[in-house]
Design a protein around this motif. Structure first.
Motif, PDB file in Angstrom:
ATOM      1  N   VAL A   1     -42.752   4.903  72.086  1.00 30.17           N
ATOM      2  CA  VAL A   1     -41.721   4.387  71.176  1.00 30.17           C
ATOM      3  C   VAL A   1     -40.575   3.791  71.971  1.00 30.17           C
ATOM      4  O   VAL A   1     -40.087   2.688  71.665  1.00 30.17           O
ATOM      5  CB  VAL A   1     -41.209   5.510  70.246  1.00 30.17           C
ATOM      6  N   ALA A   2     -40.117   4.491  73.003  1.00 29.83           N
ATOM      7  CA  ALA A   2     -39.006   3.983  73.813  1.00 29.83           C
ATOM      8  C   ALA A   2     -39.347   2.638  74.429  1.00 29.83           C
ATOM      9  O   ALA A   2     -38.510   1.720  74.459  1.00 29.83           O
ATOM     10  CB  ALA A   2     -38.653   4.998  74.900  1.00 29.83           C
TER      11      ALA A   2
ATOM     12  N   PHE B   1     -36.190   2.753  81.934  1.00 33.60           N
ATOM     13  CA  PHE B   1     -35.125   3.022  80.960  1.00 33.60           C
ATOM     14  C   PHE B   1     -34.409   4.329  81.287  1.00 33.60           C
ATOM     15  O   PHE B   1     -33.165   4.388  81.332  1.00 33.60           O
ATOM     16  CB  PHE B   1     -35.712   3.072  79.550  1.00 33.60           C
ATOM     17  N   VAL B   2     -35.171   5.395  81.556  1.00 31.63           N
ATOM     18  CA  VAL B   2     -34.562   6.683  81.867  1.00 31.63           C
ATOM     19  C   VAL B   2     -33.783   6.603  83.185  1.00 31.63           C
ATOM     20  O   VAL B   2     -32.682   7.151  83.308  1.00 31.63           O
ATOM     21  CB  VAL B   2     -35.635   7.781  81.927  1.00 31.63           C
TER      22      VAL B   2
ATOM     23  N   SER C   1     -32.297   4.001  84.552  1.00 28.57           N
ATOM     24  CA  SER C   1     -31.070   3.207  84.449  1.00 28.57           C
ATOM     25  C   SER C   1     -30.047   3.818  83.491  1.00 28.57           C
ATOM     26  O   SER C   1     -28.840   3.677  83.701  1.00 28.57           O
ATOM     27  CB  SER C   1     -31.400   1.781  84.014  1.00 28.57           C
ATOM     28  N   GLU C   2     -30.521   4.499  82.435  1.00 25.65           N
ATOM     29  CA  GLU C   2     -29.600   5.018  81.420  1.00 25.65           C
ATOM     30  C   GLU C   2     -29.171   6.459  81.656  1.00 25.65           C
ATOM     31  O   GLU C   2     -28.160   6.886  81.115  1.00 25.65           O
ATOM     32  CB  GLU C   2     -30.253   4.905  80.034  1.00 25.65           C
ATOM     33  N   ILE C   3     -29.933   7.203  82.454  1.00 23.51           N
ATOM     34  CA  ILE C   3     -29.618   8.624  82.654  1.00 23.51           C
ATOM     35  C   ILE C   3     -29.458   8.956  84.134  1.00 23.51           C
ATOM     36  O   ILE C   3     -28.384   9.402  84.562  1.00 23.51           O
ATOM     37  CB  ILE C   3     -30.701   9.522  82.014  1.00 23.51           C
ATOM     38  N   PHE C   4     -30.482   8.723  84.936  1.00 18.87           N
ATOM     39  CA  PHE C   4     -30.390   9.086  86.353  1.00 18.87           C
ATOM     40  C   PHE C   4     -29.232   8.361  87.036  1.00 18.87           C
ATOM     41  O   PHE C   4     -28.444   8.982  87.763  1.00 18.87           O
ATOM     42  CB  PHE C   4     -31.683   8.742  87.095  1.00 18.87           C
ATOM     43  N   GLY C   5     -29.130   7.059  86.827  1.00 19.83           N
ATOM     44  CA  GLY C   5     -28.094   6.271  87.497  1.00 19.83           C
ATOM     45  C   GLY C   5     -26.685   6.681  87.133  1.00 19.83           C
ATOM     46  O   GLY C   5     -25.872   6.989  88.016  1.00 19.83           O
ATOM     47  N   PRO C   6     -26.335   6.694  85.822  1.00 18.66           N
ATOM     48  CA  PRO C   6     -24.966   7.066  85.446  1.00 18.66           C
ATOM     49  C   PRO C   6     -24.550   8.460  85.910  1.00 18.66           C
ATOM     50  O   PRO C   6     -23.376   8.697  86.192  1.00 18.66           O
ATOM     51  CB  PRO C   6     -25.006   6.980  83.918  1.00 18.66           C
TER      52      PRO C   6
END
Length: 466
Positions: free
Chosen positions: A156-157, A168-169, A171-176
């Motif tokens: 779905v993602a 996606f994970v 760039s949106e979670i690990f990176g920030p």
């Protein structure tokens, strides 16, 4: 930091327990990484920068990713068949993201099979589901731990974002969060702790590594104790900001993940009681000793892991081991029990837990499923390669070479004095895909053979009682 009425476990006692477990694993040829962290206080950590596969602890990142998409408009209650039209004619097509997040799809525990499927493609999984995946219970009627639902959340993602789930994970979670030692591809981690399969006699063999694919959302993350500390702290931060966060904020998303949504079981002992529930990619507990507890375990070929934090104590702990399905949850639980006993002046006390699972109204087993379970159990009685070829899922010979399995069955059969073929009269089907055979041998202790089937009814595990 602690809340009146709750006990902060003794850190020295916990450390001693973890050191002892580390020594046992080291003596075996493996390695343990662990950390105990206090909010604003000193830390205890060993091998804290060594990367390990964290297996199903990955689900906490997957649920956060879906939370981000929900904040941007993804409807968690739309059936998979609408979000992923290629699934419309499958048995899981009418299930939803919310049901998958909370382990409520009715599709059952599939660890041995799913843990070998990471590199499968979405197209291959779609074809597999069209072969006739079997549900064990109606949706939303009880807790059924299922990796399959989390693989579909990843699909779905990818459909919603047009990007690979792993990208996606990252760039949106690990990176920030600056999780610089966290990722999905083992080739990015040359210092990854080698995972091992333990053979029948205790010898270690390097486990095969898999690459990213459609099952990465269930358990594909690689990380370190220090990065998981940051992840746990981020969840604790989110709970502390509950009165100020905005809808769709990262704090709101992570707080939502930590709410109890599906009852799992109740555990009691002479000294405590705790309720276990599943949230979104995280297990939540209420423990009469420690207050709120949030946690998740992981098990994978070559690895085992557990992370746990205590919002009312400002405490967190993580354990990572490098043997197949290393019992990290048990290690953490034992350390906490010893820490509690020391903190309350009851050194040496051991908690004997009794568990009551939440009932689930499961479908009856078909004759084909019953026949497969009996055939698998009778391999213990007399191993037949032709039968094994016909009923084994692809994970079976990867998990244990056939010669080793045959020898294990031979030793167990002699120990339990199994002296006749097993029949349906010896079988209890606890779900369409799981049966327990009580062995009618001459040994004093009752012996059982538990057979687990995957979603297509193939044998994914044969477990012998001790």
């Amino acid at each position: 930091m602690s809340t009146p009425g709750f006990v902060e476990p003794d850190i020295e006692a916990m450390t001693a327990a973890l050191d002892a477990e580390a020594q046992k694993l080291d003596d075996q040829g493996g390695s343990l990484a662990w950390g105990i962290f206090r909010r604003g206080g000193p830390a205890r950590a060993v091998n804290a920068d060594v990367p390990y596969r964290i297996a199903s602890m990955t689900k906490s990142f997957t649920s956060a990713a879906i939370g981000i998409l929900a904040a941007d408009g993804l409807d968690l209650d739309v059936p998979f068949g609408q979000l992923l039209p290629e699934l419309v004619d499958t048995a899981i097509g009418d299930r939803t993201c919310r049901q998958a997040l909370t382990m409520s799809t009715g599709f059952t525990k599939d660890d041995p099979w799913a843990d070998r499927m990471e590199a499968m493609t979405p197209a291959e999984l779609t074809d597999w589901l069209h072969r006739g995946a079997i549900a064990c219970a109606p949706a939303d009627t009880g807790y059924e731990y299922s990796n399959l639902g989390y693989a579909l959340l990843g699909m779905v993602a990818e459909t919603v974002t047009g990007r690979p789930f792993t990208e996606f994970v990252s760039s949106e979670i690990f990176g920030p969060l600056r999780l610089m030692r966290t990722g999905f591809d083992h080739t990015d981690f040359p210092d990854l702790a080698t995972g091992y399969r333990v053979d029948l006699d205790g010898g270690l063999h390097p486990a095969e590594l898999t690459g990213p694919g459609v099952f990465s959302p269930i358990g594909g993350v690689i990380s370190t104790v220090n990065d998981i500390r940051t992840w746990m702290d981020t969840h604790l931060d989110a709970l502390e900001r509950m009165d100020t966060f905005a809808a769709g904020s990262r704090s709101r998303i992570l707080t939502d993940s930590q709410q109890p949504r599906r009852t799992m079981e109740i555990q009691t002992s002479e000294h405590h009681a705790e309720t276990l529930s599943y949230g979104y990619g995280l297990e939540t507990r209420l423990d009469t000793r420690f207050g709120r507890v949030v946690c998740h375990s992981g098990g994978y070929p070559g690895y085992g892991s557990h992370m746990r934090w205590f919002p009312d104590l400002g405490l967190s702990i993580v354990v990572l081991g490098n043997t197949t399905y290393f019992p990290a949850q048990r290690v953490v639980q034992d350390a906490l029990d010893r820490g509690w006993a020391a903190a309350t002046g009851q050194q040496g006390t051991r908690l004997e837990r009794r568990a009551t699972s939440a009932p689930v109204p499961r479908y009856p087993a078909s004759q084909a499923q019953i026949d497969t379970v009996i055939a698998a159990a009778n391999l213990v009685n007399e191993f037949d390669d032709t039968v094994a070829e016909a009923i084994f899922s692809m994970n079976m010979d990867l998990d244990e070479p056939r010669d080793e399995r045959r020898e294990r069955f031979t030793r167990w059969r002699a120990e339990k004095q199994l002296d006749r073929p097993l029949t349906e009269a010896d079988l209890t089907m606890v779900s369409p895909l799981r049966g327990i055979v009580t062995v009618p041998g001459k040994a004093e202790a009752k012996a059982t053979i538990t057979v687990g089937l995957n979603h297509l009814g193939e044998v994914q595990a044969i477990t012998l009682s001790s």
